[in-house]
Every structure is written in structure tokens, then in C-alpha cells.
Design a protein around this motif. Structure first.
Motif, PDB file in Angstrom:
ATOM      1  N   ALA A   1      24.490   0.806   2.866  1.00 57.73           N
ATOM      2  CA  ALA A   1      26.125   0.837   4.647  1.00 57.73           C
ATOM      3  C   ALA A   1      26.310  -0.475   4.413  1.00 57.73           C
ATOM      4  O   ALA A   1      27.376  -0.323   5.807  1.00 57.73           O
ATOM      5  CB  ALA A   1      24.599   1.396   5.361  1.00 57.73           C
ATOM      6  N   LEU A   2      25.290  -1.747   4.726  1.00 52.95           N
ATOM      7  CA  LEU A   2      25.939  -2.896   5.111  1.00 52.95           C
ATOM      8  C   LEU A   2      27.166  -3.417   4.581  1.00 52.95           C
ATOM      9  O   LEU A   2      28.320  -4.619   4.415  1.00 52.95           O
ATOM     10  CB  LEU A   2      24.480  -4.633   5.091  1.00 52.95           C
ATOM     11  N   PHE A   3      26.650  -3.115   2.833  1.00 49.57           N
ATOM     12  CA  PHE A   3      27.216  -3.797   2.123  1.00 49.57           C
ATOM     13  C   PHE A   3      29.283  -2.700   2.090  1.00 49.57           C
ATOM     14  O   PHE A   3      30.151  -3.203   2.322  1.00 49.57           O
ATOM     15  CB  PHE A   3      27.831  -3.217   0.604  1.00 49.57           C
ATOM     16  N   LEU A   4      28.735  -1.823   2.040  1.00 45.92           N
ATOM     17  CA  LEU A   4      30.282  -0.811   3.004  1.00 45.92           C
ATOM     18  C   LEU A   4      31.040  -1.090   3.745  1.00 45.92           C
ATOM     19  O   LEU A   4      31.809  -1.205   4.623  1.00 45.92           O
ATOM     20  CB  LEU A   4      29.623   0.936   3.107  1.00 45.92           C
ATOM     21  N   TRP A   5      30.458  -1.372   4.907  1.00 44.87           N
ATOM     22  CA  TRP A   5      30.999  -2.387   5.909  1.00 44.87           C
ATOM     23  C   TRP A   5      31.246  -3.818   5.909  1.00 44.87           C
ATOM     24  O   TRP A   5      32.618  -3.005   6.407  1.00 44.87           O
ATOM     25  CB  TRP A   5      29.685  -2.455   7.335  1.00 44.87           C
ATOM     26  N   LEU A   6      30.573  -3.816   4.855  1.00 43.22           N
ATOM     27  CA  LEU A   6      31.522  -5.439   5.150  1.00 43.22           C
ATOM     28  C   LEU A   6      32.858  -5.491   4.065  1.00 43.22           C
ATOM     29  O   LEU A   6      33.773  -5.815   4.285  1.00 43.22           O
ATOM     30  CB  LEU A   6      30.692  -6.450   3.703  1.00 43.22           C
ATOM     31  N   GLY A   7      32.482  -4.381   2.411  1.00 39.46           N
ATOM     32  CA  GLY A   7      34.229  -4.220   2.366  1.00 39.46           C
ATOM     33  C   GLY A   7      34.772  -3.724   2.843  1.00 39.46           C
ATOM     34  O   GLY A   7      36.472  -3.699   3.676  1.00 39.46           O
ATOM     35  N   TYR A   8      34.460  -2.511   4.520  1.00 38.81           N
ATOM     36  CA  TYR A   8      35.740  -2.232   5.720  1.00 38.81           C
ATOM     37  C   TYR A   8      36.190  -2.590   6.037  1.00 38.81           C
ATOM     38  O   TYR A   8      37.126  -3.379   6.281  1.00 38.81           O
ATOM     39  CB  TYR A   8      34.722  -1.097   6.612  1.00 38.81           C
ATOM     40  N   LEU A   9      35.844  -4.233   6.503  1.00 36.68           N
ATOM     41  CA  LEU A   9      35.730  -5.339   7.508  1.00 36.68           C
ATOM     42  C   LEU A   9      36.756  -6.365   6.530  1.00 36.68           C
ATOM     43  O   LEU A   9      37.239  -7.504   7.289  1.00 36.68           O
ATOM     44  CB  LEU A   9      34.450  -6.480   7.156  1.00 36.68           C
ATOM     45  N   LEU A  10      36.410  -6.992   5.003  1.00 32.20           N
ATOM     46  CA  LEU A  10      37.478  -6.974   3.998  1.00 32.20           C
ATOM     47  C   LEU A  10      38.733  -6.985   4.057  1.00 32.20           C
ATOM     48  O   LEU A  10      39.807  -7.154   3.667  1.00 32.20           O
ATOM     49  CB  LEU A  10      35.978  -7.955   3.080  1.00 32.20           C
ATOM     50  N   LEU A  11      38.677  -5.521   4.027  1.00 25.25           N
ATOM     51  CA  LEU A  11      39.518  -4.287   3.038  1.00 25.25           C
ATOM     52  C   LEU A  11      40.696  -3.623   3.287  1.00 25.25           C
ATOM     53  O   LEU A  11      41.884  -2.965   3.528  1.00 25.25           O
ATOM     54  CB  LEU A  11      39.534  -3.487   1.757  1.00 25.25           C
ATOM     55  N   VAL A  12      40.030  -3.557   5.090  1.00 23.06           N
ATOM     56  CA  VAL A  12      41.090  -2.892   6.183  1.00 23.06           C
ATOM     57  C   VAL A  12      42.084  -3.946   7.047  1.00 23.06           C
ATOM     58  O   VAL A  12      40.989  -4.310   7.756  1.00 23.06           O
ATOM     59  CB  VAL A  12      40.102  -1.745   6.817  1.00 23.06           C
ATOM     60  N   PRO A  13      43.121  -3.438   7.446  1.00 20.80           N
ATOM     61  CA  PRO A  13      44.287  -4.640   8.521  1.00 20.80           C
ATOM     62  C   PRO A  13      44.270  -3.588   9.282  1.00 20.80           C
ATOM     63  O   PRO A  13      43.032  -2.370   9.815  1.00 20.80           O
ATOM     64  CB  PRO A  13      45.541  -3.742   7.568  1.00 20.80           C
ATOM     65  N   PHE A  14      43.721  -4.605  10.584  1.00 23.08           N
ATOM     66  CA  PHE A  14      43.336  -4.664  12.462  1.00 23.08           C
ATOM     67  C   PHE A  14      44.186  -4.790  12.594  1.00 23.08           C
ATOM     68  O   PHE A  14      44.903  -4.995  12.422  1.00 23.08           O
ATOM     69  CB  PHE A  14      41.902  -5.491  12.335  1.00 23.08           C
ATOM     70  N   SER A  15      44.915  -4.513  14.553  1.00 28.02           N
ATOM     71  CA  SER A  15      44.761  -4.992  14.859  1.00 28.02           C
ATOM     72  C   SER A  15      44.221  -5.775  16.215  1.00 28.02           C
ATOM     73  O   SER A  15      43.258  -5.951  16.418  1.00 28.02           O
ATOM     74  CB  SER A  15      45.431  -4.134  15.977  1.00 28.02           C
ATOM     75  N   VAL A  16      44.896  -6.696  17.117  1.00 25.74           N
ATOM     76  CA  VAL A  16      44.166  -8.011  17.364  1.00 25.74           C
ATOM     77  C   VAL A  16      45.787  -7.823  19.070  1.00 25.74           C
ATOM     78  O   VAL A  16      47.110  -7.454  19.063  1.00 25.74           O
ATOM     79  CB  VAL A  16      44.368  -9.300  16.938  1.00 25.74           C
ATOM     80  N   TYR A  17      44.551  -7.298  20.114  1.00 21.67           N
ATOM     81  CA  TYR A  17      45.544  -7.582  21.475  1.00 21.67           C
ATOM     82  C   TYR A  17      45.701  -8.782  22.319  1.00 21.67           C
ATOM     83  O   TYR A  17      44.476  -9.224  22.195  1.00 21.67           O
ATOM     84  CB  TYR A  17      44.827  -6.272  22.423  1.00 21.67           C
ATOM     85  N   ASP A  18      46.755  -8.783  22.560  1.00 26.65           N
ATOM     86  CA  ASP A  18      47.031 -10.420  23.127  1.00 26.65           C
ATOM     87  C   ASP A  18      48.730 -10.216  24.136  1.00 26.65           C
ATOM     88  O   ASP A  18      49.207  -9.718  24.068  1.00 26.65           O
ATOM     89  CB  ASP A  18      48.177 -11.259  21.782  1.00 26.65           C
ATOM     90  N   TYR A  19      47.227 -10.636  25.240  1.00 24.17           N
ATOM     91  CA  TYR A  19      47.427 -10.257  27.032  1.00 24.17           C
ATOM     92  C   TYR A  19      48.350  -8.754  26.716  1.00 24.17           C
ATOM     93  O   TYR A  19      47.388  -7.440  26.634  1.00 24.17           O
ATOM     94  CB  TYR A  19      49.306 -11.409  27.017  1.00 24.17           C
ATOM     95  N   HIS A  20      49.714  -8.434  26.543  1.00 27.10           N
ATOM     96  CA  HIS A  20      50.345  -7.075  26.678  1.00 27.10           C
ATOM     97  C   HIS A  20      50.631  -7.402  25.196  1.00 27.10           C
ATOM     98  O   HIS A  20      51.372  -5.941  25.099  1.00 27.10           O
ATOM     99  CB  HIS A  20      51.073  -7.403  27.560  1.00 27.10           C
ATOM    100  N   ASP A  21      50.614  -7.601  24.028  1.00 27.58           N
ATOM    101  CA  ASP A  21      50.838  -7.059  23.141  1.00 27.58           C
ATOM    102  C   ASP A  21      50.080  -6.688  22.185  1.00 27.58           C
ATOM    103  O   ASP A  21      49.171  -7.100  21.968  1.00 27.58           O
ATOM    104  CB  ASP A  21      51.903  -8.060  22.322  1.00 27.58           C
ATOM    105  N   GLU A  22      50.620  -5.910  21.093  1.00 28.65           N
ATOM    106  CA  GLU A  22      49.519  -5.461  19.626  1.00 28.65           C
ATOM    107  C   GLU A  22      49.917  -6.244  17.991  1.00 28.65           C
ATOM    108  O   GLU A  22      51.342  -6.022  17.808  1.00 28.65           O
ATOM    109  CB  GLU A  22      48.482  -4.474  19.184  1.00 28.65           C
TER     110      GLU A  22
END
Length: 135
Positions: free
Chosen positions: A29-50
Motif C-alpha cells: 500500500a505504501l509503495f502504491l501510494w508512492l507510485g501515485y504521488l510520483l506518476l499522477v499529475p496534480f494541482s496547486v491552489y495559488d490565491y484565486h488560481d488553480e
């Protein structure tokens, strides 16, 4: 007498195997979570923008958020020391789980082997007694 001893021995070996399998599942499960964190794009919220960020393993595209001024925001969201920490946390349960599972399997096989030898010795002893009785 032997049957109860074997049952107890097998119960402990099965418990050892179960713990090993459970620890390996935690590690997986930890290795799968690490793979998810490394391989999946994500978004960051900066004030009013994503801001859309690429996966940490693939930041080399020209239009990547890592190559623009938002690099610090994306890099701070998924920090390499944090990712490595997840990887390092997954290793001890994997090693302990593999050792426990292997030990439990070896105990079960050794138990079966020893009791099979005892049964064969008893069978040979009965055959010898029977041969002595019948002339």
C-alpha cells in the motif's frame, strides 16, 4: 499427543504467515501510494488560481509548470524528501513481512516433514511387530 502438538505448531506457523502477509500488504500500500504521488499529475491552489502541475517524474516538458515561475509552488507541494520518506517507510515492513512469511512457511513444511517421518517410523514398527507375530 503428536496430533495436538502438530496442530499447535501449525497454528503458530499460520499466525506467523498471516503477520508476514499483513506487513507485506502494508508495504505494498505504501509503495502504491508512492507510485501515485510520483506518476499522477496534480494541482496547486495559488490565491484565486488553480495551477496544474505535472507528475514529479515527468517535469521536463517545455510547457510544464516546473519550467515556469510556478516551479516553486509545484515543487513544494510534492517535495522529494517527502516522497523518499514514503519509500523508506515501505521497506522495513516489506523485509519483516517477507521474513515472517518465509519463516512461517518453512515451519509448516518442517512440521509436515517431521510428522511424516514419525508416521513412517510407526508404520515400520507396526510392520516389524506383525512380522514377529506371524511365523
Amino acid at each position: 499427543m503428536q496430533w495436538t502438538a502438530r496442530q499447535e505448531f501449525d497454528r503458530w506457523a499460520g499466525l506467523q504467515q498471516s503477520w508476514g502477509a499483513g506487513l507485506m500488504a502494508v508495504s505494498a500500500a505504501l509503495f502504491l501510494w508512492l507510485g501515485y504521488l510520483l506518476l499522477v499529475p496534480f494541482s496547486v491552489y495559488d490565491y484565486h488560481d488553480e495551477i496544474a502541475c505535472d507528475a514529479p517524474l515527468f517535469p521536463d516538458r517545455a510547457d510544464s509548470a516546473y519550467s515556469t515561475s510556478t516551479h516553486k509552488l509545484c515543487a513544494a507541494e510534492r517535495d522529494w524528501p517527502e516522497l523518499l520518506g514514503v519509500g523508506f517507510l515501505a521497506v522495513p515492513p516489506a523485509v519483516a513481512g517477507a521474513a515472517l512469511f518465509t519463516g512461517g512457511s518453512a515451519r509448516k513444511r518442517a512440521s509436515a516433514h517431521v510428522f511424516r517421518i514419525l508416521e513412517m517410523q510407526e508404520s515400520e514398527e507396526r510392520a516389524r511387530k506383525k512380522a514377529r507375530i506371524e511365523p
